[in-house]
Design a protein around this motif. Structure first.
Motif, short mmCIF file in Angstrom:
data_model
loop_
_atom_site.label_atom_id
_atom_site.label_comp_id
_atom_site.label_asym_id
_atom_site.label_seq_id
_atom_site.Cartn_x
_atom_site.Cartn_y
_atom_site.Cartn_z
N GLY A 99 0.78 -1.23 0.00
CA GLY A 99 0.00 0.00 0.00
C GLY A 99 0.81 1.28 0.00
N HIS A 100 1.92 1.31 0.76
CA HIS A 100 2.64 2.58 0.72
C HIS A 100 3.54 2.71 -0.50
N PRO A 101 4.23 1.67 -0.94
CA PRO A 101 4.86 1.80 -2.26
C PRO A 101 3.85 2.13 -3.36
N GLU A 102 2.60 1.69 -3.19
CA GLU A 102 1.57 2.00 -4.18
C GLU A 102 1.43 3.51 -4.38
N VAL A 103 1.57 4.29 -3.31
CA VAL A 103 1.48 5.74 -3.45
C VAL A 103 2.53 6.24 -4.43
N TYR A 104 3.74 5.71 -4.33
CA TYR A 104 4.81 6.16 -5.20
C TYR A 104 4.78 5.46 -6.56
N ILE A 105 4.14 4.30 -6.62
CA ILE A 105 3.87 3.67 -7.91
C ILE A 105 2.91 4.55 -8.71
N GLN A 106 2.02 5.24 -8.02
CA GLN A 106 1.14 6.21 -8.68
C GLN A 106 1.86 7.52 -8.96
N LEU A 107 2.84 7.86 -8.14
CA LEU A 107 3.51 9.16 -8.27
C LEU A 107 4.58 9.17 -9.35
N LEU A 108 5.44 8.14 -9.39
CA LEU A 108 6.61 8.20 -10.28
C LEU A 108 6.24 8.34 -11.75
N PRO A 109 5.31 7.56 -12.30
CA PRO A 109 4.95 7.80 -13.71
C PRO A 109 4.36 9.19 -13.93
N ALA A 110 3.62 9.70 -12.92
CA ALA A 110 3.08 11.04 -13.03
C ALA A 110 4.21 12.07 -13.09
N LEU A 111 5.26 11.87 -12.30
CA LEU A 111 6.43 12.75 -12.38
C LEU A 111 7.09 12.64 -13.75
N GLY A 112 7.09 11.41 -14.31
CA GLY A 112 7.63 11.24 -15.66
C GLY A 112 6.82 12.01 -16.69
N ILE A 113 5.49 12.05 -16.51
CA ILE A 113 4.65 12.84 -17.41
C ILE A 113 5.04 14.32 -17.32
N LEU A 114 5.18 14.81 -16.10
CA LEU A 114 5.53 16.22 -15.91
C LEU A 114 6.92 16.52 -16.46
N ALA A 115 7.85 15.57 -16.33
CA ALA A 115 9.18 15.76 -16.90
C ALA A 115 9.15 15.80 -18.42
N THR A 116 8.06 15.29 -19.02
CA THR A 116 7.86 15.39 -20.46
C THR A 116 7.16 16.70 -20.84
N VAL A 117 6.19 17.12 -20.03
CA VAL A 117 5.39 18.31 -20.33
C VAL A 117 6.15 19.60 -20.04
N ILE A 118 6.85 19.67 -18.92
CA ILE A 118 7.45 20.93 -18.48
C ILE A 118 8.53 21.44 -19.44
N PRO A 119 9.43 20.60 -19.99
CA PRO A 119 10.36 21.14 -20.99
C PRO A 119 9.66 21.75 -22.20
N VAL A 120 8.55 21.15 -22.62
CA VAL A 120 7.79 21.72 -23.73
C VAL A 120 7.17 23.05 -23.31
N ALA A 121 6.64 23.09 -22.07
CA ALA A 121 5.99 24.31 -21.59
C ALA A 121 6.97 25.46 -21.40
N THR A 122 8.19 25.17 -20.99
CA THR A 122 9.17 26.21 -20.66
C THR A 122 10.19 26.45 -21.75
N ARG A 123 10.19 25.61 -22.80
CA ARG A 123 11.13 25.71 -23.91
C ARG A 123 12.57 25.60 -23.46
N ARG A 124 12.83 24.74 -22.51
CA ARG A 124 14.20 24.48 -22.08
C ARG A 124 14.31 23.07 -21.54
N ARG A 125 15.53 22.54 -21.56
CA ARG A 125 15.76 21.21 -21.00
C ARG A 125 15.55 21.25 -19.49
#
Length: 850
Positions: A259-285
């Motif tokens: 159950g508690h790793p589950e929280v981060y199993i839900q979090l890590l891919p979401a952080l990966g999504i943001l790591a994909t979106v934010i460079p596009v949003a900010t126009r920088r690596r």
């Protein structure tokens, strides 16, 4: 790059090869990653909307004191189903769907490496959802909470089908997640585009690799504990009954290990999504790229030290609690590093205010707030005061909505043009974001306050005059605003799907590979497999000459034989071409296997054991049909020299072969990777059983029960010995097959079958017979050992039989490499080691007297 890889490709033939078959059977039999990923996304969004509607009903009940909108029975059912759907049927499946759809595109692959396994994962997930939701039609919706703590969920206190449907539905979706983890790990490690070394891999891929690895460790114990409770409800085994050698805290330990790793199993891919979106949003690596990767891995490791974070008030010694409290503080460090990297990107870049950008900013606001309150409840003394109050409800909704829902919506707005070729209304996305942000704050900030005022979780009504009315009314109004915001996005997606403005191939100017192909994505993803030179391959970073030496047989991937789906396998670290993978296409067997499993479960639920037997026959038939060798493949191509074919496959020039899904030049076959990952999952499943036995022994003074001799475990010893013998025979068979000696191989494999069947029969008629399993957990653990061993041996015998048929009847003997017997050998040894471990541990707890 070789000029041959740039040759003109017959796009029509390639597209036809990767297209689906016509009709309803063609639709049901699709195994392509885009179809499977989209099914996960749409189904999990439906689960999200259903769970959200349940939340609105619960908030309507709590809006005023002494309300009678819902009865206590209905409220408990909605409470249980809301949490179950959100935690098990929305959060992880949605992220799996996004990974299955977009990861192959991001790393330059044509499909997942095991397409039929991928399809099986979705059908198992859908079957679990249907089982759970069918509880409403039976008038038996689960009401024991989404965590299903015994003894409340034991048959004595929760009779009927309600908890049974919960247990089996959740078990199926957890197995689905384990299956998806196999796919994601094999994809990321072996199917990257040439030149994409680990150092150049997208952060979305790193996040999903860490997550899939966590699933392999965390989810098998939940499968075990769910099955233990179902067995207890059906057979009366007292695994969680403290009056008969069991312990209800065993459930909590195994559940929260997931159950508690589950929280981060839900979090890590979401952080990966943001790591994909934010460079596009900010126009920088993204700044601090390698610190972010290290933080992903640190979170994956440290998260397994937090499970007692949920059990501070259960009577565990305080000295032990300090270790888990420290882990709760430690995990804030890598989380903070990632958040600082995102803030630095916004600080130094030029952010736009597209919907995906706004949802990324919303994550930063809400998740930081939830993380701070998470550190607060990690303090043991504070936790004692706040435990089981609405402060905790506000905290975990801040983490889960901020850390999962907002990033998911950011990803949906970012990738929607790639799926459909159309834009979502920018104005609708902005309106949705502000409604969701304001709705969230108005809903959950008051819950922290009312928790401090003493409102406990899981209550369905409350008296006037406690000072809770205003806060609860505000929270209920906020939930309506939050629901309205979600509805705006759902309507905007539906409208854009049909008549959104054309978006073009790459409307964002993004750095990752998925935007280098057409939108919507062609059937084959890439007509010519891309070659990668940097971590941002579409932003033109030229790091020097092409490090990849392409051979001509790889360059010919653009023109495979008609109807043959081919992709490239690369080396794990450097991303160099190593193999041609021949992937299966249309297949109904994943669906039929799932249907057969459902028949088994329905037979068990209603005590129709003949129906369960029919289902087991269907399972066996489906597995045999699944692993049947594919049609012959002609490896001779006009554009590839025969000696290079021989180098790539170990065949004589011009030789034809019946392929088993993959032809390997270097490294290991995909079948080998899939089997190794399956063995790892099996190891954690068996390990959870062993931990349960040791834990129960350590908590029970009368183990074995007083005046009872331990059972004769000769049967288990003999079964383990016969399994070891099967392992030896399978190993020798593989060696002889490599030498081209098929006849002798068949005899060896048949000997392995005899050993496995003999071991299973010995277990069934000795260890499993006449054990008083309902009297004490000691006998229950022995019965479980025999049942698990019998299951493994039946699976082993089935695999050995298929291998013998391949070699002896169909003549599948390949000099230099044999994927079939390699897989069988690995599984045989895994079975043998599992049985030996079970025997040793159970023998140990049998003679361990207090």
């Amino acid at each position: 790059m070789s000029d041959m890889s740039l040759q003109q490709v017959d796009l029509a033939t390639l597209d036809r090869t990767w297209d689906r078959q016509p009709g309803i059977t063609g639709w049901l039999g699709q195994c392509n990653h885009k179809t499977v990923g989209l099914r996960f996304i749409v189904t999990s969004m439906a689960m999200f909307l259903i769970a959200g509607a349940m939340a609105l009903l619960m908030r309507a009940q709590l809006a005023t004191a002494e309300s009678d909108v819902l009865s206590p029975e209905v409220y408990n059912q909605l409470f249980t189903m809301h949490g179950t759907l959100m935690m098990f049927f929305f959060a992880v499946p949605m992220l799996e769907g996004l990974a299955i759809y977009f990861l192959p595109l991001q790393i330059g692959a044509r499909d997942m490496p095991m397409p039929r396994v991928n399809a099986l994962g979705y059908w198992l997930y859908l079957a679990g959802a249907l089982l759970l939701l069918s509880s409403f039609f039976f008038g038996a919706a689960p009401d024991g909470g989404w965590y299903a703590y015994p003894p409340l969920t034991a048959s004595a206190f929760s009779p009927g089908l309600n908890i049974d449907l919960w247990l089996l539905g959740v078990t199926l979706t957890e197995i689905s997640a384990i299956v998806a983890s196999f796919e994601i790990i094999a994809l990321v490690l072996r199917s990257r585009a040439p030149g994409m070394s680990l150092a150049r891999m997208p952060l979305f891929a790193w996040a999903n690799l860490a997550t899939a690895s966590m699933i392999l460790v965390a989810f098998p114990p939940l499968v075990v504990t769910s099955l233990l409770l179902e067995i207890e409800r059906k057979l009366g085994t007292p695994f969680f009954d403290g009056t008969a050698g069991g312990d209800p805290l065993l459930w909590q330990h195994l559940f929260w290990w997931f159950g508690h790793p589950e929280v981060y199993i839900q979090l890590l891919p979401a952080l990966g999504i943001l790591a994909t979106v934010i460079p596009v949003a900010t126009r920088r690596r993204l700044p601090m790229r390698w610190l972010v990767v290290a933080s992903f891995l640190a979170i994956a490791i440290v998260s397994f030290g937090l499970w007692v974070h949920h059990m501070f008030t259960t009577g565990i010694p305080h000295l032990a609690l300090q270790f888990f409290s420290s882990a709760s503080f430690m995990i804030a460090i890598p989380s903070g590093v990632i958040v600082l990297a995102f803030i630095a990107a916004f600080w130094t870049g030029r952010a736009n205010f597209d919907p995906a950008t706004l949802f990324a900013i919303g994550f930063l606001v809400i998740f930081v707030f939830g993380g701070i309150t998470g550190v607060m409840v990690g303090v043991v003394s504070f936790n004692f005061q706040a435990h089981d109050t609405y402060f905790v409800v506000g905290h975990f909704h801040s983490v889960l909505i901020g850390g999962n829902v907002f990033p998911v919506f950011a990803g949906l707005y970012h990738w929607f043009p790639k799926v459909t070729g159309r834009h979502v209304s920018r104005r609708a996305g902005q309106v949705s974001f502000w409604l969701m942000l304001v709705g969230f704050l108005v809903t959950f900030v008051p819950q922290h306050v009312v928790g401090f005022l003493g409102m406990v979780r899981r209550i369905w009504t409350y008296e006037e005059g406690l000072g809770w009315e205003g806060w609860n009314l505000a929270s209920s109004l906020g939930s309506g605003i939050l629901g309205l915001g979600v509805g705006v996005s759902v309507v905007a997606f539906a409208v854009a799907w049909r008549r959104g403005a054309p978006a073009g191939h790459d409307p964002w100017g993004a750095p990752t590979l998925e935007w280098s192909t057409a939108s919507p994505v062609p059937n084959e993803n890439f007509a010519t497999i891309p070659v990668v030179h940097s971590a941002e391959p579409r932003w033109g970073a030229n790091l020097g000459p092409d490090p990849v030496e392409l051979t001509e047989w790889y360059a010919g991937l653009g023109e495979p034989p008609e109807g043959q789906r081919e992709s490239v396998l690369t080396t794990v670290v450097d991303g160099r071409p190593a193999a041609v993978a021949v992937l299966p296409g249309h297949s109904l067997w994943p669906l039929w296997l799932t249907v057969a499993l459902l028949v088994v479960l329905i037979g068990v639920l209603f005590d129709l054991w003949w129906l369960a037997g029919v289902g087991l026959v269907g399972v066996a038939v489906s597995i045999v049909a699944w692993v049947w060798p594919q049609a012959q493949v002609d490896l001779r191509r006009p554009d590839v020299r025969e000696h290079e074919i021989a180098d790539a496959t170990g065949l004589e020039p011009g030789q034809r072969v019946r392929t088993f899904r993959v032809l390997t030049e270097g490294g290991r076959s995909i079948g080998w990777w899939g089997t190794v990952l399956g063995v790892i999952a099996l190891g954690h499943l068996v390990g959870a059983v062993l931990v349960a036995a040791i834990y129960l022994r350590s908590r029970t003074a009368t183990w074995p029960p007083a005046a009872v001799d331990p059972p004769d475990f000769t049967a288990a010893v003999v079964a383990a010995g016969l399994a070891l013998a099967a392992g030896v025979l399978a190993s020798v068979a593989e060696r002889r097959t490599r030498a081209g000696k098929g006849a002798a191989t068949v005899l060896l494999v048949v000997g392995g079958i005899a050993a496995a069947v003999g071991a299973g029969l010995h277990l069934a008629f000795t260890l499993l017979a006449d054990l008083p399993v309902a009297e004490h957990a000691y006998w229950s653990m022995w019965w479980l050992t025999g049942a698990l061993g019998l299951t493994l041996l039946v699976t082993l015998a089935l695999m050995l039989w298929v291998a013998a048929w391949h070699v002896g009847v169909r003549g599948v003997v390949r000099t230099g490499h044999d994927a079939e017997l390699e897989v069988v050998r690995l599984w045989t040894w895994a079975t043998a080691v599992s049985l030996v471990s079970l025997v040793l541990v159970m023998a140990g707890v049998s003679v361990w007297w207090g």
